[in-house]
Motif scaffolding. Structure first.
Motif, PDB file in Angstrom:
ATOM      1  N   MET A   1       0.630  -1.241  -0.158  1.00 25.27           N
ATOM      2  CA  MET A   1      -0.038  -0.169  -0.087  1.00 25.27           C
ATOM      3  C   MET A   1       0.953   1.284   0.289  1.00 25.27           C
ATOM      4  SD  MET A   1      -3.304   0.643   0.222  1.00 25.27           S
ATOM      5  CE  MET A   1      -4.155   2.173   0.003  1.00 25.27           C
ATOM      6  N   PRO A   2       0.521   2.499  -0.760  1.00 26.14           N
ATOM      7  CA  PRO A   2       1.296   3.401  -0.850  1.00 26.14           C
ATOM      8  C   PRO A   2       1.182   4.170   0.320  1.00 26.14           C
ATOM      9  CG  PRO A   2      -0.524   3.351  -2.510  1.00 26.14           C
ATOM     10  CD  PRO A   2      -0.508   2.274  -1.881  1.00 26.14           C
ATOM     11  N   ILE A   3       2.603   4.762   0.593  1.00 25.85           N
ATOM     12  CA  ILE A   3       2.360   5.705   1.495  1.00 25.85           C
ATOM     13  C   ILE A   3       2.497   7.202   1.470  1.00 25.85           C
ATOM     14  CG2 ILE A   3       3.792   6.626   3.841  1.00 25.85           C
ATOM     15  CD1 ILE A   3       4.772   3.355   3.728  1.00 25.85           C
ATOM     16  N   ILE A   4       3.390   7.706   0.495  1.00 19.49           N
ATOM     17  CA  ILE A   4       3.217   9.000  -0.091  1.00 19.49           C
ATOM     18  C   ILE A   4       1.811   9.316  -0.668  1.00 19.49           C
ATOM     19  CG2 ILE A   4       4.549  10.478  -1.557  1.00 19.49           C
ATOM     20  CD1 ILE A   4       6.907   8.607  -1.060  1.00 19.49           C
ATOM     21  N   LYS A   5       1.572  10.542  -0.455  1.00 19.69           N
ATOM     22  CA  LYS A   5       0.282  11.489  -0.999  1.00 19.69           C
ATOM     23  C   LYS A   5       0.244  11.052  -2.524  1.00 19.69           C
ATOM     24  CE  LYS A   5      -2.573  15.298  -0.533  1.00 19.69           C
ATOM     25  NZ  LYS A   5      -2.494  16.725  -0.079  1.00 19.69           N
ATOM     26  N   SER A   6       1.194  11.270  -3.427  1.00 19.22           N
ATOM     27  CA  SER A   6       1.069  11.194  -4.678  1.00 19.22           C
ATOM     28  C   SER A   6       1.082   9.812  -5.100  1.00 19.22           C
ATOM     29  CB  SER A   6       2.505  12.018  -5.453  1.00 19.22           C
ATOM     30  OG  SER A   6       3.687  11.101  -4.990  1.00 19.22           O
ATOM     31  N   ALA A   7       1.698   9.036  -4.307  1.00 17.63           N
ATOM     32  CA  ALA A   7       1.549   7.603  -4.826  1.00 17.63           C
ATOM     33  C   ALA A   7       0.191   6.921  -4.514  1.00 17.63           C
ATOM     34  CB  ALA A   7       2.601   6.698  -4.021  1.00 17.63           C
ATOM     35  N   LYS A   8      -0.404   7.489  -3.461  1.00 23.39           N
ATOM     36  CA  LYS A   8      -2.071   7.158  -3.069  1.00 23.39           C
ATOM     37  C   LYS A   8      -2.726   7.444  -4.393  1.00 23.39           C
ATOM     38  CE  LYS A   8      -1.545   7.274   1.639  1.00 23.39           C
ATOM     39  NZ  LYS A   8      -1.833   8.014   2.997  1.00 23.39           N
ATOM     40  N   LYS A   9      -2.760   8.832  -4.804  1.00 24.37           N
ATOM     41  CA  LYS A   9      -3.397   9.373  -5.898  1.00 24.37           C
ATOM     42  C   LYS A   9      -3.156   8.690  -7.266  1.00 24.37           C
ATOM     43  CE  LYS A   9      -4.222  13.619  -8.592  1.00 24.37           C
ATOM     44  NZ  LYS A   9      -3.999  15.165  -8.512  1.00 24.37           N
ATOM     45  N   ALA A  10      -1.979   8.322  -7.241  1.00 28.48           N
ATOM     46  CA  ALA A  10      -1.521   7.428  -8.695  1.00 28.48           C
ATOM     47  C   ALA A  10      -2.349   5.946  -8.786  1.00 28.48           C
ATOM     48  CB  ALA A  10      -0.022   7.136  -8.827  1.00 28.48           C
ATOM     49  N   ALA A  11      -2.468   5.518  -7.327  1.00 25.53           N
ATOM     50  CA  ALA A  11      -2.943   4.133  -7.052  1.00 25.53           C
ATOM     51  C   ALA A  11      -4.650   4.493  -7.563  1.00 25.53           C
ATOM     52  CB  ALA A  11      -2.798   3.897  -5.854  1.00 25.53           C
ATOM     53  N   ARG A  12      -5.098   5.439  -7.051  1.00 27.34           N
ATOM     54  CA  ARG A  12      -6.448   5.779  -7.187  1.00 27.34           C
ATOM     55  C   ARG A  12      -6.691   5.896  -8.771  1.00 27.34           C
ATOM     56  NH1 ARG A  12      -6.089   9.530  -2.907  1.00 27.34           N
ATOM     57  NH2 ARG A  12      -6.050  10.968  -4.211  1.00 27.34           N
ATOM     58  N   GLN A  13      -5.822   6.713  -9.343  1.00 32.89           N
ATOM     59  CA  GLN A  13      -6.113   7.108 -10.640  1.00 32.89           C
ATOM     60  C   GLN A  13      -5.990   5.542 -11.718  1.00 32.89           C
ATOM     61  OE1 GLN A  13      -2.824   9.997 -11.302  1.00 32.89           O
ATOM     62  NE2 GLN A  13      -4.357  11.675 -11.311  1.00 32.89           N
ATOM     63  N   ALA A  14      -4.925   4.981 -11.144  1.00 28.59           N
ATOM     64  CA  ALA A  14      -4.651   3.557 -11.928  1.00 28.59           C
ATOM     65  C   ALA A  14      -5.973   2.963 -11.975  1.00 28.59           C
ATOM     66  CB  ALA A  14      -3.644   2.687 -11.539  1.00 28.59           C
ATOM     67  N   VAL A  15      -6.625   2.805 -10.875  1.00 29.06           N
ATOM     68  CA  VAL A  15      -7.970   2.048 -10.610  1.00 29.06           C
ATOM     69  C   VAL A  15      -9.011   2.502 -11.562  1.00 29.06           C
ATOM     70  CG1 VAL A  15      -9.811   1.389  -8.983  1.00 29.06           C
ATOM     71  CG2 VAL A  15      -7.724   1.270  -8.222  1.00 29.06           C
ATOM     72  N   LYS A  16      -9.132   3.761 -11.469  1.00 29.62           N
ATOM     73  CA  LYS A  16     -10.174   4.455 -12.446  1.00 29.62           C
ATOM     74  C   LYS A  16      -9.944   4.107 -13.977  1.00 29.62           C
ATOM     75  CE  LYS A  16     -11.524   8.163  -9.278  1.00 29.62           C
ATOM     76  NZ  LYS A  16     -11.573   9.658  -9.255  1.00 29.62           N
ATOM     77  N   ARG A  17      -8.610   4.249 -14.325  1.00 34.10           N
ATOM     78  CA  ARG A  17      -8.215   4.200 -15.698  1.00 34.10           C
ATOM     79  C   ARG A  17      -8.232   2.506 -16.218  1.00 34.10           C
ATOM     80  NH1 ARG A  17      -3.157   7.812 -14.985  1.00 34.10           N
ATOM     81  NH2 ARG A  17      -3.870   9.853 -15.294  1.00 34.10           N
ATOM     82  N   ARG A  18      -8.383   1.798 -15.154  1.00 35.68           N
ATOM     83  CA  ARG A  18      -8.405   0.289 -15.463  1.00 35.68           C
ATOM     84  C   ARG A  18      -9.830   0.110 -15.812  1.00 35.68           C
ATOM     85  NH1 ARG A  18      -6.823  -2.357 -10.820  1.00 35.68           N
ATOM     86  NH2 ARG A  18      -9.048  -2.434 -10.321  1.00 35.68           N
ATOM     87  N   ASP A  19     -10.597   0.768 -15.031  1.00 29.84           N
ATOM     88  CA  ASP A  19     -12.092   0.542 -15.001  1.00 29.84           C
ATOM     89  C   ASP A  19     -12.610   1.026 -16.476  1.00 29.84           C
ATOM     90  OD1 ASP A  19     -12.129  -1.020 -12.704  1.00 29.84           O
ATOM     91  OD2 ASP A  19     -12.878   0.770 -11.374  1.00 29.84           O
ATOM     92  N   ASN A  20     -12.358   2.100 -16.623  1.00 30.59           N
ATOM     93  CA  ASN A  20     -12.587   2.876 -17.942  1.00 30.59           C
ATOM     94  C   ASN A  20     -12.244   1.871 -19.225  1.00 30.59           C
ATOM     95  OD1 ASN A  20     -13.940   5.027 -16.717  1.00 30.59           O
ATOM     96  ND2 ASN A  20     -12.225   6.110 -16.887  1.00 30.59           N
ATOM     97  N   ASN A  21     -11.079   1.632 -19.117  1.00 29.29           N
ATOM     98  CA  ASN A  21     -10.460   0.717 -20.232  1.00 29.29           C
ATOM     99  C   ASN A  21     -11.122  -0.551 -20.279  1.00 29.29           C
ATOM    100  OD1 ASN A  21      -8.429   2.753 -20.715  1.00 29.29           O
ATOM    101  ND2 ASN A  21      -6.925   1.622 -19.601  1.00 29.29           N
ATOM    102  N   LYS A  22     -11.675  -1.090 -19.160  1.00 33.24           N
ATOM    103  CA  LYS A  22     -12.050  -2.386 -19.261  1.00 33.24           C
ATOM    104  C   LYS A  22     -13.700  -2.184 -19.947  1.00 33.24           C
ATOM    105  CE  LYS A  22     -12.019  -5.302 -15.674  1.00 33.24           C
ATOM    106  NZ  LYS A  22     -12.058  -5.850 -14.211  1.00 33.24           N
ATOM    107  N   ALA A  23     -14.335  -0.994 -19.419  1.00 31.23           N
ATOM    108  CA  ALA A  23     -15.495  -0.873 -20.024  1.00 31.23           C
ATOM    109  C   ALA A  23     -15.685  -0.586 -21.624  1.00 31.23           C
ATOM    110  CB  ALA A  23     -16.073   0.356 -19.527  1.00 31.23           C
ATOM    111  N   ILE A  24     -14.434   0.144 -22.090  1.00 30.94           N
ATOM    112  CA  ILE A  24     -14.224   0.439 -23.575  1.00 30.94           C
ATOM    113  C   ILE A  24     -14.198  -1.009 -23.998  1.00 30.94           C
ATOM    114  CG2 ILE A  24     -12.943   1.626 -25.193  1.00 30.94           C
ATOM    115  CD1 ILE A  24     -12.556   3.885 -22.856  1.00 30.94           C
TER     116      ILE A  24
END
Length: 134
Positions: A1-24
């Motif tokens: 699990m990421p500790i740094i704030k920017s790494a947490k945000k990057a992880a959230r973005q990766a989840v959203k992008r993966r979901d969008n890509n799967k939907a497309i």
């Protein structure tokens, strides 16, 4: 699990992008299945459009989409899918519209010059008021 704030945000973005890509990708697969079950020119156009959208969004590369569309056209030809007669393209319609737009833009340019000239004195007045207040 990421500790740094920017790494947490990057992880959230990766989840959203993966979901969008799967939907497309799911939309593309469903359109392709629909076309393969009942091949028509309209359904083929929909599948090709979905591939183009995926390229535009960066999901697949341009050559990949091109290859898939070529194989789709080949499959359609083997299954005797008749393409609809093409209508006038945008390039054929463009010259007629272009002639009308040049006349309207010339008429719009004259008032634009007057409004910009009117705005300049207003800007100077506000500057003098600020100087007087100091």
């Amino acid at each position: 699990m990421p500790i740094i704030k920017s790494a947490k945000k990057a992880a959230r973005q990766a989840v959203k992008r993966r979901d969008n890509n799967k939907a497309i990708k799911k939309v593309i697969r469903n359109a392709l299945k629909d076309f393969r079950n009942k091949p028509t020119a309209e359904k083929m156009a929909i599948v090709q459009s979905e591939y183009d959208k995926a390229v535009k969004k960066g999901l697949i590369k341009k050559n990949t989409a091109s290859r898939r569309k070529a194989n789709l056209a080949k499959w359609a030809k083997e299954h005797n899918v008749k393409l609809a007669a093409s209508k006038k393209t945008a390039a054929e319609k463009a010259p007629a519209k272009k002639a009308t737009t040049t006349k309207t833009t010339a008429a719009k340019k004259a008032p634009a010059k007057k409004t910009t000239a009117a705005k300049k004195p207003a800007a100077k007045k506000t500057a003098t008021k600020k100087a007087a207040e100091k």
